[in-house]
Scaffold this active site. Sequence first.
Site, PDB file in Angstrom:
ATOM      1  N   ASP A 175      -1.996  -9.902   3.906  1.00 27.24           N
ATOM      2  CA  ASP A 175      -2.847  -8.653   3.514  1.00 27.24           C
ATOM      3  C   ASP A 175      -4.380  -8.844   3.682  1.00 27.24           C
ATOM      4  OD1 ASP A 175      -3.294  -6.052   2.480  1.00 27.24           O
ATOM      5  OD2 ASP A 175      -1.397  -5.999   1.784  1.00 27.24           O
ATOM      6  N   HIS A 180      -6.784  -2.883  -0.377  1.00 23.79           N
ATOM      7  CA  HIS A 180      -5.427  -2.952  -0.020  1.00 23.79           C
ATOM      8  C   HIS A 180      -4.556  -4.239  -0.639  1.00 23.79           C
ATOM      9  CE1 HIS A 180      -1.757  -2.758   2.748  1.00 23.79           C
ATOM     10  NE2 HIS A 180      -2.125  -1.744   2.651  1.00 23.79           N
ATOM     11  N   SER A 202       3.023   0.813   2.645  1.00 23.69           N
ATOM     12  CA  SER A 202       2.381  -0.339   1.937  1.00 23.69           C
ATOM     13  C   SER A 202       2.584  -0.455   0.596  1.00 23.69           C
ATOM     14  CB  SER A 202       0.998  -0.422   2.435  1.00 23.69           C
ATOM     15  OG  SER A 202       0.654  -0.747   3.480  1.00 23.69           O
TER      16      SER A 202
END
Length: 745
Positions: free
Chosen positions: A142, A205, A528
């Site tokens: 990620d 994220h 996600s």
Amino acid sequence: MARLQYSIKLSYVLLAVCSLGLLIRCRASDEERKVYIVYMGHHGEKEPLSSTDHVNMLQEVVDIRFRDRSLVRSYTRSFNGFAAYLTQEEREKLARKEEVVSVFPSRTLRTQTTRSWDFMGFPGNVHRNPTVESDTIIGVIDTGIWPESESFSDKGFSHPPRKWNGACQGGVNFTCNNKIIGARFYGDSLILMPSQKTTRDEEGHGSHTASTAAGNYVKGTSFYGYADGTARGGVPSARIAAYKVCYPNMGCEAADILAAFDDAIADGVDIISVSLGGNRPTELADDAVAIGAFHAFLKGILVVQAAGNQGTRSKVSSISPWLFTVAASTTDRGIISKVVLGNGTILTGKAVNTFDMKGRQYPLADGEEIASFECGEKDAQTCRIFCLDPSKVQGKVVLCSERRGVDEATRAGAAGSVVQSAEFPDFAPVVPLATSGLSKPLFSDLLRYFSATKNHTVDILKSEEVKNLDAPSVASFSTKGPNVLYPNILKPDVTAPGIEIIAAYSPVSPPTGYDKRSVKYNILSGTSMACPHVTGAAAYVKSLHPDWSPSAIKSALMTTARRMNPKRNQLAEFSYGAGHIDPVKAADPGLIYEISTDDYVKFLCGYGYDESFLGKLFGVTVHCPGKNATSTDLNYPAMAIQVASSGTKNSTTPFTAKFDRTVTNKGSANSTYKAIISKSSQYNITVNPSILKFSALNQKQSFAVIISGKVKDKTMLSASLEWSDGVHNVRSPIVVHTNDLNIKD
Ligand SMILES: *[C@@H]1O[C@H](CO)[C@@H](O)[C@H](O)[C@H]1NC(C)=O
Ligand SMILES: *[C@@H]1O[C@H](CO)[C@@H](O)[C@H](O)[C@H]1NC(C)=O
Ligand SMILES: *[C@@H]1O[C@H](CO)[C@@H](O)[C@H](O)[C@H]1NC(C)=O
Ligand SMILES: *[C@@H]1O[C@H](CO)[C@@H](O)[C@H](O)[C@H]1NC(C)=O
Ligand SMILES: *[C@@H]1O[C@H](CO)[C@@H](O)[C@H](O)[C@H]1NC(C)=O
Ligand SMILES: *[C@@H]1O[C@H](CO)[C@@H](O)[C@H](O)[C@H]1NC(C)=O
């Protein structure tokens, strides 16, 4: 020569511009050479290969002036290959070499942007196996991770599990602990500033996804009071290894993703979570995630991937049967933002709006009235960037016909904005100023009020939390099937919470990406966010059954998934797969559908891959049993077929399909399962045999499912098979669709 000098100069300029942070995309390439991945398949060695062979291969084909800077990275630990700067001609030369499986461009993938666990019927006090859970390692590929987040504190954690073979190479200002036991960063083909050479998460994220999968229990987390409660991952005692492959504004390079797989597999992670994706399906030979995940499968590691956020059908890019592909859906908690019109009417929109207008009505403005000197009325209506005049929007709420108009409203200094979120109206983004996003019909109501009333005003209320009575329903943005390359593999596989999820965040990344706030926990939506819910659930199942294979864990989560309503979700199974995951049920599925390496060989033979390609891919000699007739027989926990439409208007196409399957008993030794099949006037299903008797654990029984009937063109048929012993219900969706349901590029 002139051209070469030009490109070298250009890269110096780029380097300079990049280090000043002025360019959006900074890449260390020139216009002729691109990064290609040269993939050379499986290697059976225990020790890493040497990269000398790769260097030698490049020596043979690459122009002498570029030889020493062509290689980007060697893949030597879990499979064989490398990434290099190549011209088209050099690429072709390499592709002709015997030992090369494929040479494909390194594409740029993107991130597919706590109550949710309770919503799934997976409470904090569920039965766990803490010792094994604490030995479980989740690899997260990620944007990196924020090591100081409370979600990743190692209070109460002992030293890393013995099997851990990884490293903490987190780079600048990054220390691991007993929770984050591994860290690596890539970015090999990017020009990174020295401060960017770190696994630290600059975007938020990666911290969000890692904490959703395996974050600690953290009490009292909220985003400005919203989504208040205890944040926790699916397996709070598990360890995390972070692999950073995405960089702000530059996305995530396939060459880096493959490097992360090469490391994660060799490091000894148990499950890999990939909340990244491309925007369309890609052939296996050119798909870095599918290749990496395949090697993970060979080592018993399950890979979970986000389905994607384009919303469109036929675009799901996570299509391989060894990937676990996750769609996003709502939970019972929704966040809304109301707009009170001057005439008293209330329009309910979506946004996480933390700003309070204190009950005051603000004048509404749009189009010409607020347009900047450079832009016309049309551009001002959509609130295009630099199209609003700051002096004209002061103290006003602006109307924007596009969602991203909120950015320009913020830049220009409006008091607030009401935007039309026509395409994806069902999720609430965090907004940087008082804003509500209205669906198309409600935005039209607002426009009617605007033009019918001279003194048009609105008040945008602070967001409220509401109960979503129809949850779970699949997000409009969640990318849908059918699977255009492998029509017999239903994709996505399952759905999980992915709307308005609160989890850990990076305090250096503003919650909307560009406002001035800094938060430790943020609310995000996307497949996600759904992906790590499934990663956590899979790790939970594995912690209770450490010897289960990736396909067993996936089967358990699919066959126990909660049934979704096909009428309330466009494209039914092509939006949610087997249904909404239920981790507690998945811990005791009764029967499982196992898939072996041999099964994948036969499956790929069935799709026409040649023996030499498959031989290199698997590192063994492959004999395909025959080209056809095997692709419906992969022992997948779902059954799908595509039939060729007759092509005449309003016609129906007759079909017959047979699926051979084998289940393995993981329930009670002595048990009898009966087949329960859905019924409809459009099809007949027979299951042979329709009763399965088991007398031992791990005993296998085979059966065949035959479905026949008629399907209307441009449509799909949904059916199901459920094996029930009265305690366990092992359900597989059955889907038939005509090929004209696909969108073709
Ligand atoms: C390391 O990062 C933390 C968090 O951003 C920051 O507070 C600290 O100053 C940094 N230390 C160094 C030496 O850069
Ligand atoms: C316009 O409407 C607002 C709210 O409805 C009200 O407070 C205000 O007095 C009105 N102004 C005029 C000029 O009518
Ligand atoms: C206010 O305006 C809206 C939009 O034109 C309209 O639908 C609604 O009926 C109006 N309400 C009142 C109380 O007039
Ligand atoms: C494969 O399919 C083709 C066309 O559908 C058929 O003619 C052929 O007999 C099949 N071969 C085998 C081995 O089943
Ligand atoms: C299963 O059934 C067989 C025969 O009915 C019996 O002999 C055996 O003990 C049973 N096993 C278990 C574990 O109940
Ligand atoms: C299902 O089977 C019955 C009995 O064989 C037959 O009459 C009927 O037409 C079949 N339905 C379909 C849709 O094929």
